[in-house]
Motif scaffolding. Structure first.
Motif, PDB file in Angstrom:
ATOM      1  N   MET A  37       0.797  -1.226   0.000  1.00 26.27           N
ATOM      2  CA  MET A  37       0.000   0.000   0.000  1.00 26.27           C
ATOM      3  C   MET A  37       0.827   1.273   0.000  1.00 26.27           C
ATOM      4  O   MET A  37       0.382   2.303  -0.485  1.00 26.27           O
ATOM      5  CB  MET A  37      -0.939  -0.007   1.206  1.00 26.27           C
ATOM      6  CG  MET A  37      -1.955  -1.128   1.165  1.00 26.27           C
ATOM      7  SD  MET A  37      -3.213  -0.937   2.444  1.00 26.27           S
ATOM      8  CE  MET A  37      -4.108  -2.482   2.222  1.00 26.27           C
ATOM      9  N   VAL A  38       2.041   1.206   0.567  1.00 28.33           N
ATOM     10  CA  VAL A  38       2.911   2.378   0.516  1.00 28.33           C
ATOM     11  C   VAL A  38       4.156   2.103  -0.316  1.00 28.33           C
ATOM     12  O   VAL A  38       5.111   2.871  -0.294  1.00 28.33           O
ATOM     13  CB  VAL A  38       3.299   2.875   1.931  1.00 28.33           C
ATOM     14  CG1 VAL A  38       2.081   3.399   2.668  1.00 28.33           C
ATOM     15  CG2 VAL A  38       3.989   1.786   2.730  1.00 28.33           C
ATOM     16  N   GLN A  39       4.139   0.992  -1.059  1.00 23.56           N
ATOM     17  CA  GLN A  39       5.149   0.682  -2.068  1.00 23.56           C
ATOM     18  C   GLN A  39       6.572   0.686  -1.498  1.00 23.56           C
ATOM     19  O   GLN A  39       7.326   1.644  -1.643  1.00 23.56           O
ATOM     20  CB  GLN A  39       5.047   1.663  -3.230  1.00 23.56           C
ATOM     21  CG  GLN A  39       3.696   1.627  -3.951  1.00 23.56           C
ATOM     22  CD  GLN A  39       3.530   0.432  -4.879  1.00 23.56           C
ATOM     23  OE1 GLN A  39       3.869   0.494  -6.041  1.00 23.56           O
ATOM     24  NE2 GLN A  39       2.981  -0.652  -4.372  1.00 23.56           N
ATOM     25  N   MET A  40       6.933  -0.423  -0.863  1.00 24.42           N
ATOM     26  CA  MET A  40       8.268  -0.580  -0.305  1.00 24.42           C
ATOM     27  C   MET A  40       9.002  -1.711  -1.016  1.00 24.42           C
ATOM     28  O   MET A  40       8.406  -2.733  -1.345  1.00 24.42           O
ATOM     29  CB  MET A  40       8.188  -0.866   1.198  1.00 24.42           C
ATOM     30  CG  MET A  40       7.712   0.324   2.010  1.00 24.42           C
ATOM     31  SD  MET A  40       7.375  -0.074   3.754  1.00 24.42           S
ATOM     32  CE  MET A  40       9.007  -0.586   4.331  1.00 24.42           C
ATOM     33  N   LEU A  41      10.290  -1.526  -1.242  1.00 26.62           N
ATOM     34  CA  LEU A  41      11.107  -2.563  -1.847  1.00 26.62           C
ATOM     35  C   LEU A  41      11.389  -3.685  -0.845  1.00 26.62           C
ATOM     36  O   LEU A  41      11.335  -3.467   0.369  1.00 26.62           O
ATOM     37  CB  LEU A  41      12.424  -1.965  -2.345  1.00 26.62           C
ATOM     38  CG  LEU A  41      12.325  -1.097  -3.597  1.00 26.62           C
ATOM     39  CD1 LEU A  41      13.567  -0.235  -3.758  1.00 26.62           C
ATOM     40  CD2 LEU A  41      12.092  -1.957  -4.840  1.00 26.62           C
ATOM     41  N   PRO A  42      11.669  -4.899  -1.337  1.00 25.20           N
ATOM     42  CA  PRO A  42      11.888  -6.033  -0.424  1.00 25.20           C
ATOM     43  C   PRO A  42      12.927  -5.771   0.662  1.00 25.20           C
ATOM     44  O   PRO A  42      12.724  -6.140   1.827  1.00 25.20           O
ATOM     45  CB  PRO A  42      12.330  -7.152  -1.374  1.00 25.20           C
ATOM     46  CG  PRO A  42      11.626  -6.844  -2.646  1.00 25.20           C
ATOM     47  CD  PRO A  42      11.654  -5.344  -2.750  1.00 25.20           C
TER      48      PRO A  42
END
Length: 380
Positions: free
Chosen positions: A172-177
Motif C-alpha cells: 500500500m505504501v510501495q516498499m522494496l523487499p
C-alpha cells in the motif's frame, strides 16, 4: 554490454539463462537451501513491459502546479481524512513510536496506491530480475532479489503471485523487499508483514522506514510562506538555509498562522520561480528525497501532507510560462555545452538542471530563481 560484478554476483546483460544461473549461484553462496533457491527462481523471466515502464516516466516532466492539481483532489482529501479516523489508533502508535505525523503517511498512501486501491500488477520477482539484467541500474535492483528471497523463506513473498509496481515496490505504501526486511512491522499482530492486504502493517512499516531514513520526531517538514518583492532571489533553493527567524528578518512571512518552528534551519522553495507558489522547507523535507528523488513528486507529497492536516490550498500566483519538453531538452543541451552537469537530456527539471539554470541566470543578470523560461533559452 556487461557490467562489472564481484565474484559470485550475476553480471547484467548477456544470456538470460547464464544470468539466472549466476543469481542462483550467488543465492547459494549466501547460504540459502538449494531446493528453496530452485523454487524461488522457477518462474522468473524477463518482462518487456517492465523496461517499457522504466523508460516512460513522463509524468515527472509536469511542473509543480500541474502535477499537484493532477494528484490532489477533494475526493482524495476526504478519503484521507476518513482513513485518518478509521486507523486513528495505528496513526497514534506511529506518532508515538516513530515520530511521523499522520498526514505524511496518508499522503504517501494516497499517491503511491490511492489508499491501497491500485498497488500494481507487475510480478515483483520478474520486475526485479528484469531490471537487474538490464544494464542501466543493476546495482540498485540486484540486492532486492535476495531480500525477496529472504521474505520468501519467512513466508511473506510468493515469487509466482506477489505483484506490485514496475520497479519492484510492494504494498500500500510501495516498499522494496530490502526495506521490508529492514523496516517491516507486524502492525496487526498476525505474525506476518503483509503490506498488500494490511493497512496496519503497511503504515507502521512506512513509519519505521521514515524514521530509519532520518525523520525527526515532532518537527515540521513544509510550510507555505509569502515572500517580499525585494528578496535576494539567489538565497532561494535548498542550497541555502536560515532559521525561520532569520527569514522573517528578510521579510518572509507565514501565509497562515505563525512559523511552525522559528528556530529550525529552513530553505525557501519556489518550484515555478519567484512569481509562483512559495514554501519554507524544514529539515524533515530532505527525508522525502530518500523515498523518491523527483523534486516535483517530493514537493507535492509534502504539500499534500500539510493539506491533510489542515493547511489551506496554496497560492499559485502567476508564474512566467515554463518550457515544454522539447524546449527543456534544448535548454539542457545548451547548459551542457556550457560545461554544466545536467545529467540525462530528458526534459525534466531536476536538481542538476536547476543548479545550472541558477548559475546561468546569475551570469546573465536575470533573477536567480531556478525557473527556466523562454527568455533564458533565447539568451543562451
Amino acid at each position: 554490454m556487461t557490467c562489472l560484478a564481484t565474484p559470485l554476483q550475476a553480471a547484467c546483460g548477456g544470456s538470460f539463462s547464464s544470468f539466472l544461473s549466476g543469481l542462483k549461484d550467488e543465492a547459494l553462496s549466501l547460504g540459502h537451501d538449494p531446493a528453496a533457491v530452485d523454487r524461488f527462481f522457477a518462474s522468473a523471466r524477463i518482462e518487456q513491459k517492465v523496461l517499457n515502464a522504466d523508460r516512460a516516466q513522463g509524468v515527472f516532466q509536469r511542473p509543480f502546479i500541474d502535477f499537484s492539481r493532477r494528484l490532489i483532489s477533494q475526493d482524495r482529501i476526504n478519503r484521507g481524512r476518513q482513513n485518518a479516523e478509521r486507523y486513528g489508533e495505528t496513526f497514534a502508535r506511529i506518532e508515538r513510536e516513530f515520530g511521523v505525523s499522520r498526514g505524511v503517511l496518508l499522503a504517501f498512501w494516497a499517491f503511491e496506491t490511492d489508499y491501497g486501491a491500485f498497488q500494481g500488477d507487475f510480478n515483483t520477482l520478474n520486475a526485479l530480475v528484469t531490471l537487474s539484467h538490464d544494464c542501466r541500474r543493476p546495482e540498485l535492483f540486484r540486492p532486492q532479489i535476495f531480500a525477496a528471497l529472504e521474505l520468501f523463506k519467512n513466508g511473506d513473498f510468493d515469487p509466482a503471485r506477489t505483484t506490485g509496481a514496475w520497479a519492484g515496490e510492494i504494498g500500500m505504501v510501495q516498499m522494496l523487499p530490502k526495506d521490508i526486511l529492514e523496516n517491516g512491522v507486524d502492525g496487526d499482530g498476525d505474525g506476518h508483514v503483509y503490506l498488500k492486504t494490511s493497512p496496519q502493517d503497511a503504515l507502521m512499516s512506512g513509519g519505521k522506514m521514515l524514521q530509519h531514513l532520518g525523520w525527526r520526531a515532532g518537527e515540521p517538514w513544509l510550510q507555505e510562506v509569502s515572500l517580499p518583492d525585494d528578496l535576494e532571489w539567489s538565497l532561494t533553493g535548498l542550497e541555502t538555509t536560515k532559521t525561520a527567524s532569520e527569514w522573517a528578518a528578510l521579510g518572509v512571512t507565514p501565509r497562515d498562522g505563525a512559523f511552525a518552528r522559528s528556530d529550525l534551519p529552513a530553505s525557501i522553495i519556489i518550484p515555478q520561480g519567484r512569481k509562483g507558489p512559495t514554501f519554507l522547507a524544514y529539515p524533515n523535507f530532505s527525508v522525502y528525497f530518500e523515498w523518491n528523488q523527483s523534486f516535483t513528486y517530493v514537493l507535492t507529497a509534502a504539500y499534500f501532507a500539510t493539506r491533510l492536516e489542515g493547511a489551506p490550498v496554496y497560492d499559485a500566483g502567476n508564474p512566467d510560462p515554463g518550457l515544454n519538453s522539447d524546449q527543456m531538452k534544448a535548454l539542457q543541451r545548451k547548459l551542457q555545452a556550457r560545461g554544466h552537469d545536467v545529467g540525462d537530456i530528458d526534459g525534466i527539471l531536476g536538481a542538476g538542471t536547476r543548479a545550472a539554470v541558477r548559475a546561468e541566470q546569475a551570469r546573465l543578470g536575470l533573477a536567480v530563481d531556478a525557473w527556466p523560461t523562454a527568455e533564458l533559452l533565447n539568451r543562451l
